[in-house]
Design a protein around this motif. Structure first.
Motif, PDB file in Angstrom:
ATOM      1  N   LYS A  18      79.340  78.068  29.562  1.00 57.57           N
ATOM      2  CA  LYS A  18      80.894  78.524  29.219  1.00 57.57           C
ATOM      3  C   LYS A  18      81.188  79.613  30.130  1.00 57.57           C
ATOM      4  O   LYS A  18      82.281  79.704  30.511  1.00 57.57           O
ATOM      5  N   LEU A  19      80.048  80.255  30.476  1.00 62.21           N
ATOM      6  CA  LEU A  19      80.406  81.419  31.661  1.00 62.21           C
ATOM      7  C   LEU A  19      80.722  80.846  32.841  1.00 62.21           C
ATOM      8  O   LEU A  19      80.167  79.604  33.106  1.00 62.21           O
ATOM      9  N   ASP A  20      81.073  81.730  33.835  1.00 65.87           N
ATOM     10  CA  ASP A  20      81.365  81.370  35.196  1.00 65.87           C
ATOM     11  C   ASP A  20      80.076  81.374  36.005  1.00 65.87           C
ATOM     12  O   ASP A  20      79.331  82.234  36.216  1.00 65.87           O
ATOM     13  N   TRP A  21      79.685  80.183  36.631  1.00 62.53           N
ATOM     14  CA  TRP A  21      78.262  79.902  37.209  1.00 62.53           C
ATOM     15  C   TRP A  21      78.293  79.160  38.388  1.00 62.53           C
ATOM     16  O   TRP A  21      79.494  78.374  38.608  1.00 62.53           O
ATOM     17  N   LYS A  22      77.626  79.374  39.332  1.00 63.62           N
ATOM     18  CA  LYS A  22      77.596  78.595  40.525  1.00 63.62           C
ATOM     19  C   LYS A  22      75.961  78.301  40.406  1.00 63.62           C
ATOM     20  O   LYS A  22      75.066  79.086  40.699  1.00 63.62           O
ATOM     21  N   LEU A  23      75.768  76.942  39.865  1.00 64.71           N
ATOM     22  CA  LEU A  23      74.335  76.590  39.804  1.00 64.71           C
ATOM     23  C   LEU A  23      73.760  75.656  41.009  1.00 64.71           C
ATOM     24  O   LEU A  23      74.419  74.641  41.483  1.00 64.71           O
ATOM     25  N   PRO A  24      72.687  76.258  41.438  1.00 65.17           N
ATOM     26  CA  PRO A  24      72.170  75.566  42.479  1.00 65.17           C
ATOM     27  C   PRO A  24      71.815  73.895  42.060  1.00 65.17           C
ATOM     28  O   PRO A  24      71.355  73.734  41.026  1.00 65.17           O
ATOM     29  N   THR A  25      71.707  73.261  43.033  1.00 71.32           N
ATOM     30  CA  THR A  25      71.334  71.667  42.753  1.00 71.32           C
ATOM     31  C   THR A  25      69.792  71.757  42.186  1.00 71.32           C
ATOM     32  O   THR A  25      69.582  70.866  41.351  1.00 71.32           O
ATOM     33  N   TRP A  26      68.931  72.413  42.707  1.00 71.85           N
ATOM     34  CA  TRP A  26      67.450  72.422  42.119  1.00 71.85           C
ATOM     35  C   TRP A  26      67.387  72.698  40.724  1.00 71.85           C
ATOM     36  O   TRP A  26      66.773  72.188  40.127  1.00 71.85           O
ATOM     37  N   PHE A  27      68.475  73.633  40.136  1.00 72.03           N
ATOM     38  CA  PHE A  27      68.524  73.805  38.816  1.00 72.03           C
ATOM     39  C   PHE A  27      69.149  72.425  38.066  1.00 72.03           C
ATOM     40  O   PHE A  27      68.664  72.040  36.914  1.00 72.03           O
ATOM     41  N   GLN A  28      70.154  72.221  38.464  1.00 74.71           N
ATOM     42  CA  GLN A  28      71.073  70.961  38.044  1.00 74.71           C
ATOM     43  C   GLN A  28      70.147  69.799  37.868  1.00 74.71           C
ATOM     44  O   GLN A  28      70.257  69.086  36.933  1.00 74.71           O
ATOM     45  N   THR A  29      69.481  69.517  38.988  1.00 75.53           N
ATOM     46  CA  THR A  29      68.566  68.325  39.021  1.00 75.53           C
ATOM     47  C   THR A  29      67.469  68.280  37.982  1.00 75.53           C
ATOM     48  O   THR A  29      67.133  67.255  37.674  1.00 75.53           O
ATOM     49  N   ASN A  30      67.010  69.551  37.919  1.00 76.56           N
ATOM     50  CA  ASN A  30      65.671  69.409  37.180  1.00 76.56           C
ATOM     51  C   ASN A  30      66.055  70.322  35.952  1.00 76.56           C
ATOM     52  O   ASN A  30      64.800  70.929  35.130  1.00 76.56           O
ATOM     53  N   LYS A  31      66.908  70.637  35.507  1.00 78.91           N
ATOM     54  CA  LYS A  31      67.457  71.547  34.262  1.00 78.91           C
ATOM     55  C   LYS A  31      66.266  71.193  33.213  1.00 78.91           C
ATOM     56  O   LYS A  31      65.844  72.047  32.520  1.00 78.91           O
ATOM     57  N   GLU A  32      66.160  70.148  32.715  1.00 81.05           N
ATOM     58  CA  GLU A  32      65.419  69.910  31.245  1.00 81.05           C
ATOM     59  C   GLU A  32      64.095  70.213  31.583  1.00 81.05           C
ATOM     60  O   GLU A  32      63.372  70.734  30.969  1.00 81.05           O
ATOM     61  N   PHE A  33      63.198  69.702  32.853  1.00 80.60           N
ATOM     62  CA  PHE A  33      61.885  70.109  32.972  1.00 80.60           C
ATOM     63  C   PHE A  33      61.976  71.612  33.164  1.00 80.60           C
ATOM     64  O   PHE A  33      60.935  72.047  32.561  1.00 80.60           O
ATOM     65  N   ILE A  34      62.725  72.150  33.815  1.00 85.67           N
ATOM     66  CA  ILE A  34      62.503  73.727  34.156  1.00 85.67           C
ATOM     67  C   ILE A  34      62.740  74.413  32.540  1.00 85.67           C
ATOM     68  O   ILE A  34      61.881  75.119  32.212  1.00 85.67           O
TER      69      ILE A  34
END
Length: 193
Positions: free
Chosen positions: A46-62
């Motif tokens: 909900k907060l203001d984020w700039k999320l890197p692709t490495w996080f978005q693509t691997n969020k569940e694993f991370i």
């Protein structure tokens, strides 16, 4: 001369409350803010984020490969607990916290026997400062949980501190984000190879 009294958890919290991190936030408030960003990131963003692709693509694993939520909360809130004991003010009135990660680890170790949290605190600045040629060595000498917890926390710290840099559109934020994005990409390549 008497013995110096033992440091207590309560005293450290009080000292964190009494030490300004910035003009608008004390050291404890900063730690709580980092943990707030972490909770937001791991739930419904909900907060203001700039999320890197490495996080978005691997969020569940991370997120499945982090330390326990209890250890992460303790680490994030207490990661700068040594700042009250190493603060210096220069001639221009700017605050500096020399060697604060190690001072924080030592401080935390005096009030808790949680070695996981102490280790995370000592390595808190790694992904903000590590050079590209040292990432693989760091990755190989730490657990996957430690590496990913530090990486995600660095992302939370960056966003928590964004207003201090002038917002997420500031040049300072962009430089720090680019560094973290590169290090995150390196880590994910090492995991996936």
């Amino acid at each position: 001369m008497g013995k110096k009294p033992a440091l207590t958890y309560q005293q450290v919290i009080f000292d964190m409350l009494s030490t300004p991190q910035t003009d608008t936030q004390n050291v404890l408030e900063h730690g709580i803010s980092v943990n707030k960003y972490f909770n937001d990131l791991t739930n419904d963003v909900k907060l203001d984020w700039k999320l890197p692709t490495w996080f978005q693509t691997n969020k569940e694993f991370i997120l499945k490969n982090l330390h326990s939520k209890e250890d992460i909360k303790e680490y994030q809130i207490m990661h700068d607990c040594g700042k009250p004991y190493c603060i210096t003010i220069d001639e221009d009135g700017r605050r500096h916290f020399p060697d604060h990660a190690n001072v924080s680890r030592d401080t935390f170790s005096k009030i808790s026997n949680n070695k996981i949290v102490a280790d995370l605190i000592s390595k808190d600045m790694v992904f903000h400062t590590i050079k590209a040629d040292k990432v693989e060595e760091f990755f190989n000498s730490n657990s996957l949980q430690t590496v990913l917890t530090l990486l995600v926390t660095s992302l939370c710290e960056l966003h928590s501190n964004a207003s201090m840099f002038g917002g997420s559109s500031s040049q300072s934020f962009k430089i720090k984000y680019k560094q973290l994005d590169k290090r995150g990409n390196q880590v994910l390549k090492l995991i996936l190879k």
